[in-house]
Design an enzyme around this catalytic site. Structure first.
Site, short mmCIF file in Angstrom:
data_model
loop_
_atom_site.label_atom_id
_atom_site.label_comp_id
_atom_site.label_asym_id
_atom_site.label_seq_id
_atom_site.Cartn_x
_atom_site.Cartn_y
_atom_site.Cartn_z
N LYS A 17 -2.45 -5.70 2.77
CA LYS A 17 -3.13 -4.65 2.33
C LYS A 17 -4.41 -4.98 1.45
O LYS A 17 -5.41 -4.16 1.51
CB LYS A 17 -1.82 -3.76 1.29
CG LYS A 17 -0.91 -3.24 2.04
CD LYS A 17 -1.37 -2.06 2.68
CE LYS A 17 -0.27 -1.11 3.25
NZ LYS A 17 -0.63 -0.14 4.02
N GLU B 41 -2.67 5.95 -2.83
CA GLU B 41 -1.07 6.38 -2.92
C GLU B 41 -0.40 5.27 -2.41
O GLU B 41 -0.97 4.36 -1.82
CB GLU B 41 -1.15 7.48 -1.98
CG GLU B 41 -1.08 7.25 -0.51
CD GLU B 41 -2.26 6.49 0.10
OE1 GLU B 41 -1.99 5.33 0.59
OE2 GLU B 41 -3.41 6.64 -0.09
N SER C 146 3.05 -8.84 8.16
CA SER C 146 2.39 -8.30 7.28
C SER C 146 2.45 -8.27 5.95
O SER C 146 1.66 -8.36 5.09
CB SER C 146 2.44 -6.83 7.76
OG SER C 146 3.65 -6.18 7.61
#
Lengths: 393, 255
Positions: free
Chosen positions: A87, A109, A377
């Site tokens: 991210k 969010e 990830s």
């Protein structure tokens, strides 16, 4: 009028937003074209990626798993990026862009909380204000990440409406952006939403696939892998891993969605596998919905996959036959989670465990000895409360 | 092309020396039976156009009052099929123009051509779709136009004159001018910049201008004079009903 339509991947994409959001979307599109390619921006982002985020992340050959499966399993270690997930690639890029645009406030969010932590991190590092919307159910199940966000100086606003999960947090963030667009950049967390977000986030995550390709080819004397596998909720880590390989038709691209409990009639998050064409959060994509067009609640043991929509580019890749999408259930993912912990000494995020589970359970369909890259990830520290509860460890 | 019935309704009110009144009520609110009684009461009490909200699970442009009301309607089982079927039974029963206001996905899922046909048959005159900017509206505009129905454009404080001109090319019925940079809901005061932006919109559009979002009292409109032709109120009507009032009582304060 056709000429005005932008941001489509085949039939999917577009900009289905209130007119009040069109000016900030157009402003963002313009800024992407003007600021991001400039040498100043690229040098600054490159420096941040190397020295702060810790890129390039390693491409790791799993000895134990490879021996177990008879196929060569590689992990792209996004879990080793700062904050513990891919991210941060996106949030550092968007935060830097916001700063160059003169926007002092970031909103975001988050579902699993990884995007919230990554946004709060980028905001703190670049001196921006940060507000994170999070469904109240997710606030409870990801309390570890809520505490991290607060430590980083972000305000976490729990969302009580609707299903109290990611989709409702997105609604709340969009409302905030409508009202505060003059000072605020909406740091969207996946390759979802209205144009230009799917492109912006993809371009910032494409570093995953670029590095993986270079690293694999260096290790393997110029050869390409047989397959790239990644989990898909909104789909940003998967698009990031796929993008560089899309032109190489011989490389299979596999996205793995969450089938939830896997029982008939239960909620799941398998949008591409089981959804239909629909419009949510600004894009025409595949969507979990009832026959009246109302969005269905989604479910997954992995909060980061718990979303009824999916990035429109994935829907486009699926329709074009370039990428394949499958789903695995909570139990399969939890099993894969444990396997990786014990065989490789790596605690994966429950999201990434879905990608891993598909490879473990479908290894027979992959030619023996072939090379598979799984995008790991994120790391699983954030999921320990869930793991303890579900597995009783 | 003939003049839109919605435009006619607003012009008639203006010729009578007043702003046209456009109440908004989510379909099935406060409950499925009383909704139709309130709709008739609004019609009889001077509504020129009535906007019927089509509930959606993810109403991004709505504030808390409309959102709560819409979700309550969904829980009560309100669907687009139900709305159209019930309207069809009452076709010709309303003096006011009937407009359906809702998010795009339920309309898209219903099928745009089928929607236009069924809506026309049910006596609907127009649609407002808050998440359908002009860039994406071509399919729906075409489908509706084939049945003589209007797609009402929304513009706001941050809509440039250039964009307003593009909207003006296809505008029919009226233009919904969103008074605040925000979601639906009552406000104690409206932004000062409205007057200037309304003046631009007035110059650009041939169709009437309706002001909506954040309007609860007639006094809020006194400064706008002739720039606006109609006023839309939703949250304040819902609150009035929630507090035990009725539609006739609500409409009386605007006369």
């Amino acid at each position: 009028m056709q000429m005005l339509k932008k941001g489509y991947f085949g039939d999917f994409g577009g900009r289905f937003v209130p007119e009040l959001l069109m000016p900030p979307l157009i402003e963002l599109e313009e800024a992407m074209g003007r600021i991001m390619p400039s040498p100043i921006f690229q040098q600054e982002l490159g420096r941040i990626m190397a020295d702060f985020v810790g890129r390039p992340t390693p491409l790791y050959h799993c000895q134990g798993l490879s021996e177990m499966l008879g196929r060569n399993i590689w992990l792209k270690r996004e879990d080793l990026a700062h904050t513990g997930a891919h991210k941060v690639n996106n949030t550092m890029g968007q935060a830097l862009l916001a700063k160059h645009m003169g926007k002092p406030r970031l909103i975001a969010e988050t579902g699993a909380g990884q995007h919230g932590v990554a946004t709060a991190t980028a905001a703190a590092m670049l001196g921006l204000e940060c507000v994170v919307y999070m469904g109240s159910i997710d606030v409870k199940r990801q309390s570890h990440n809520v505490r991290r966000m607060k430590l980083l100086g972000a305000e976490v606003r729990p969302v009580e409406s609707g299903t109290k999960t990611l989709k409702d947090a997105i609604n709340a963030a969009l409302r905030d952006w409508i009202a505060e667009q003059r000072t605020t950049h909406y740091c969207l967390g996946s390759v979802t939403g209205a144009h230009p977000f799917p492109l912006l986030v993809r371009d910032l995550q494409a570093v995953i696939g670029r590095e993986a390709k270079r690293q694999f080819m260096e290790k393997m004397g110029g050869k390409l892998p047989y397959m790239i596998v990644a989990c898909v909720g909104g789909g940003s880590n998967a698009i990031g891993a796929f993008h560089e390989f899309v032109p190489h038709g011989e490389v299979r691209l596999v996205g793995v969605e969450a089938a939830g409990t896997g029982e008939l009639g239960c909620y799941h998050s398998a949008t591409l596998t089981k959804g239909e064409h629909g419009v949510l959060h600004g894009a025409l994509t595949k969507l979990l919905q009832d026959k009246h067009g109302q969005v269905e609640p989604s479910h997954s043991v992995a909060a980061g996959l718990d979303y009824p929509g999916v990035g429109p580019e994935h829907a486009g890749l699926q329709a074009a036959g370039r990428a394949e999408y499958y789903c695995v259930n909570d139990t399969q993912a939890l099993n894969a989670f444990q396997v990786l912990c014990r065989t490789e000494g790596i605690i994966p995020a429950l999201e990434s465990s879905h990608a891993l589970a598909w490879v473990l359970d479908n290894a027979e369909s992959i030619p023996r000895g072939e090379h598979v890259i799984i995008n790991l990830s994120g790391r699983g520290d954030k999921d320990l409360d869930i793991i303890e509860e579900v597995l009783g460890i | 092309m003939t003049k839109s019935r919605l435009e006619q309704k607003i012009r008639e009110a203006n010729e009578a020396g007043r702003k046209a009144l456009i109440p908004y009520l989510p379909a099935g609110y406060p409950d499925k039976e009383r909704f139709w009684k309130e709709l008739s009461a609004l019609d009889k009490s001077g509504a020129d156009i009535i906007e019927i909200g089509v509930p959606f699970s993810d109403p991004v442009a709505d504030g808390p009052v409309v959102e709560r009301a819409s979700l309550q309607c969904l829980e009560a089982g309100v669907t687009l099929d139900w709305i159209l079927a019930e309207l069809k039974k009452r076709k010709g029963g309303f003096k006011a123009g009937i407009v359906l206001m809702g998010y795009y996905n339920p309309f898209y899922k219903y099928g745009l051509d089928r929607l236009a046909a069924d809506a026309a048959e049910a006596g609907v005159t127009g649609f407002i779709v808050p998440d359908l900017p002009m860039e994406e509206s071509e399919d729906m505009t075409k489908a509706l136009a084939a049945r003589g129905l209007d797609l009402i454009p929304l513009v706001g404080l941050n809509t440039s004159e250039e964009r307003m001109k593009l909207y003006a090319d296809n505008a029919r019925g009226y233009v919904y001018f969103v008074s605040v940079l925000g979601t639906t809901g009552e406000r104690t005061s409206l932004p000062e910049e409205i007057a200037g932006r309304l003046a631009v919109a007035k110059r650009v559009f041939d169709v009437p201008l309706a002001l909506g979002f954040g309007i609860s009292r007639p006094e809020q409109l006194t400064t706008f004079g002739d720039t606006i032709d109609a006023v839309v109120f939703g949250s304040s009507l819902i609150k009035h009903l929630d507090q035990g009032g009725d539609s006739a009582g609500f409409m009386a304060r605007w006369k």
